[in-house]
Design an enzyme around this catalytic site. Structure first.
Site, PDB file in Angstrom:
ATOM      1  N   VAL A 128      10.121  37.694  60.724  1.00 38.71           N
ATOM      2  CA  VAL A 128      10.152  37.774  59.477  1.00 38.71           C
ATOM      3  C   VAL A 128      11.007  38.848  58.729  1.00 38.71           C
ATOM      4  O   VAL A 128      10.488  39.903  58.755  1.00 38.71           O
ATOM      5  CB  VAL A 128       8.766  37.456  58.594  1.00 38.71           C
ATOM      6  CG1 VAL A 128       8.761  37.205  57.116  1.00 38.71           C
ATOM      7  CG2 VAL A 128       7.947  36.438  59.397  1.00 38.71           C
ATOM      8  N   CYS A 129      11.935  38.403  57.877  1.00 37.70           N
ATOM      9  CA  CYS A 129      12.687  39.170  57.148  1.00 37.70           C
ATOM     10  C   CYS A 129      13.404  40.337  58.115  1.00 37.70           C
ATOM     11  O   CYS A 129      13.903  40.044  59.209  1.00 37.70           O
ATOM     12  CB  CYS A 129      12.053  40.212  56.016  1.00 37.70           C
ATOM     13  SG  CYS A 129      12.959  41.187  54.993  1.00 37.70           S
ATOM     14  N   GLN A 130      13.117  41.782  57.802  1.00 42.01           N
ATOM     15  CA  GLN A 130      13.644  42.709  58.886  1.00 42.01           C
ATOM     16  C   GLN A 130      13.049  42.462  60.248  1.00 42.01           C
ATOM     17  O   GLN A 130      13.770  42.479  61.257  1.00 42.01           O
ATOM     18  CB  GLN A 130      13.307  44.143  58.388  1.00 42.01           C
ATOM     19  CG  GLN A 130      13.807  45.112  59.243  1.00 42.01           C
ATOM     20  CD  GLN A 130      12.928  46.366  58.972  1.00 42.01           C
ATOM     21  OE1 GLN A 130      11.866  46.554  58.512  1.00 42.01           O
ATOM     22  NE2 GLN A 130      13.763  47.517  59.251  1.00 42.01           N
TER      23      GLN A 130
END
Lengths: 353, 226
Positions: free
Chosen positions: A146-148
């Site tokens: 998720v995301c980074q």
């Protein structure tokens, strides 16, 4: 001709009403309990240094699929995945019979100043995946970044493809040099090693201030004026407080890993341009040949679609699916539609693989 | 008033001030700075006196103008603060100068960002006016302050996004962060000096231990793998 048609007396009344509602909202907020971090039952199954791996207790009959390991970003806390009963991607996955694990990176302290991306990508993430593989006796897991955390998951999957059966990336930055990327523009000229030398670990408050400065009026003035609208709604106030708690619960970033991430990804865009080495291993996305589901948010101001969609052309896998969610970077976790759409999309995609 | 009027030629008798007729560059700079500083203080006092003599409620444009002039004078003079370090305390003097110099750099960088943000605020208002009553204004009437606020936020974000993507803004942000890093670096250095003076462990020392531990732990893991 003007559109402005505000009556003076009405405006005075509006100000009085707004003040009353804001005061009522503030009083009501003061009576609320501090929000809990996550809401679903889970157990600690593995630890290494400050890293914790949780396994969630099942809430439905097993779908018989390999376990899902969620790798969240380093810059915020992972309980966003399980914020409250009606806003929980994890609950949605559990309800579909998936076996869900979550990595909690913790709060890096001064002793973690020299942790590198090698530690996060190979040692910690690898250690969590290996723990799941060995304890369950499965050859590979479904990895959800998720995301980074998606960027870290991409690196791990490229370096260790044998342990990842399917890869799901959510709002994951891949190309850090797209024209919309304000963070990249601002950080490109900064001597990040000198920054780490001066700060040690990078304070979470500094990152928060940076994120707020991307949309300063919407994320401050407008958001807090909105308290007046929910002053009489305890549930909405509790939701607001929970979100605020999460937004400003930003761990410090381990200095060495932060410097590497900024330099290699934001400044040098190595995931796209090549030359990324982590722990002595070359991260070549062409080595990534497992099925990939790339989920992005159409109105994402932090990771715009243009930053994540280039993934398709970079990986070796021929089984690539892109899914666009109509919402923003935060809405993709917590909006009512997301609760219905995302777990179903992920579970159905995994079932076919 | 010249500082020599107060101190006479005594200042030239300080040991490091070189010979009676040829004062050193360092002493000249210190003296110039002192004169400048006294001059600014004197002007400030004059300004306060002139304000006190005015009637209450008089518009303070003159005061604001005067303060602006003094602010500018201070900025200009402080740039010249640097003097070469010398004598037994030269290291401390140099460190203090570096701290002040980085602080001034940070102030200038912050002022530059403020200047750009002021322009954004002005642009936001111009956009709001255009949306409300410009030739292309369209849409339903704005009948509440809340609607007006939301419209202002929208215009403000548009103005900000335009500015924030410009090279000027990126350069100002980079300079602000760099200046903050340099200031922080010097602040830390000063604190470490104090800690050393009291035989307290410093961040640098603890970092060195952490670095060694980190490297040892890595070596141990590699050895265990073999």
């Amino acid at each position: 001709m003007t559109r402005l048609a505000i009556d003076a007396m009405q405006a005075a009344g509006e100000i009085a009403d707004f003040s009353r509602r804001m005061a009522a909202g503030a009083l009501a907020l003061a009576t609320l309990e501090a929000p809990a971090e996550g809401c679903s039952a889970r157990d600690i199954v593995h630890r290494e240094d400050g890293i914790v791996l949780y396994r969630y207790r099942p809430q439905a009959a097993s779908a018989g699929l390999p376990p899902v390991v969620i790798c969240y970003a380093l810059v915020n806390r992972p309980y966003m995945m399980d914020l409250q009963p009606d806003r929980s991607l994890i609950r949605g996955l559990l309800a579909r019979g998936l076996d869900v694990y979550l990595i909690d990176w913790g709060y890096p302290g001064a002793a973690d100043r020299f942790l590198e991306l090698d530690d996060y990508v190979n040692r910690y993430l690898g250690g969590c995946i290996d723990h799941v593989r060995h304890t369950l006796g499965v050859p590979a897991v479904n990895l959800l970044g998720v995301c980074q955390g998606g960027t870290l998951a991409l690196c791990h999957a490229a370096l260790h493809p044998e342990g990842v059966r399917n890869l799901i990336t959510m709002v994951t930055p891949v190309d850090f040099h797209t024209p919309e990327n304000l963070l990249s523009k601002w950080i490109r000229g900064v001597d990040v090693d000198r920054m780490v030398e001066a700060f040690g670990n990078i304070p979470g408050e500094l990152l928060n201030a940076t994120f707020l400065s991307l949309m300063p009026l919407r994320l401050t003035s407008q958001k807090y004026a909105g308290i007046a609208d929910i002053a009489d709604d305890p549930a909405a106030l509790a939701n607001f407080l929970r979100m605020e708690n999460w937004i400003f619960d930003s761990p410090d970033q381990a200095g060495a890993a932060f410097a590497q991430f900024i330099r290699w990804f934001f400044q040098e865009n190595r995931l796209v341009l090549g030359g990324l080495m982590i722990g002595g291993g070359r991260v070549d996305l062409r080595q990534l040949d497992c099925p990939v589901l790339n989920i992005h948010a159409a109105q994402d101001h932090l990771v715009p679609p243009s930053a994540t969609l280039p993934l398709r052309g970079l990986i070796g896998s021929h089984d690539y699916t892109s899914f666009e969610f109509d919402g923003g970077h935060i809405g993709i976790y917590v909006s009512a539609r997301a609760q219905e759409i995302l777990p179903r999309t992920i579970a159905e995609w995994l079932e076919k693989r | 008033m010249n500082i020599s009027d107060t101190f006479g030629d005594g200042i030239r008798d300080i040991p490091f001030a070189s010979h009676a007729d040829t004062e050193s560059e360092a002493v000249r700079r210190i003296r110039d700075f002192g004169e400048d500083y006294l001059g600014i203080t004197r002007e400030l006092w004059k300004l306060v006196e002139s304000q006190l003599s005015q009637e209450a409620g008089t518009p303070s444009q003159a005061l604001e103008k005067g303060l602006d002039q003094l602010r500018n004078a201070l900025k200009e003079k402080f740039v010249r603060l640097y003097v070469p370090a010398f004598g037994p305390l030269h290291a401390q003097q140099a460190a203090t100068e570096r701290l002040m110099s980085t602080t001034l750099r940070w102030q200038r960088a912050a002022a530059r960002v403020s200047e750009l943000l002021s322009a954004v605020a002005a642009d936001a208002v111009a956009r709001l006016v255009a949306v409300l009553s410009g030739p292309d204004a369209s849409g339903p009437p704005v009948t509440s302050l809340r609607q007006l606020h939301d419209l202002w936020v929208e215009c403000g974000e548009q103005a900000y996004a335009t500015a924030a993507h410009s090279e000027d803004f990126a350069a100002a942000q980079t300079e602000l962060l760099t200046a903050m890093v340099e200031m922080r670096f010097e602040q830390r250095r000063q604190i470490e000096e104090w800690a050393r003076a009291f035989n307290l462990p410093t961040r640098a020392e603890v970092d060195a231990i952490h670095r060694r531990l980190h490297e040892l732990a890595r070596l141990l893991r590699e050895a265990q793998k073999r």
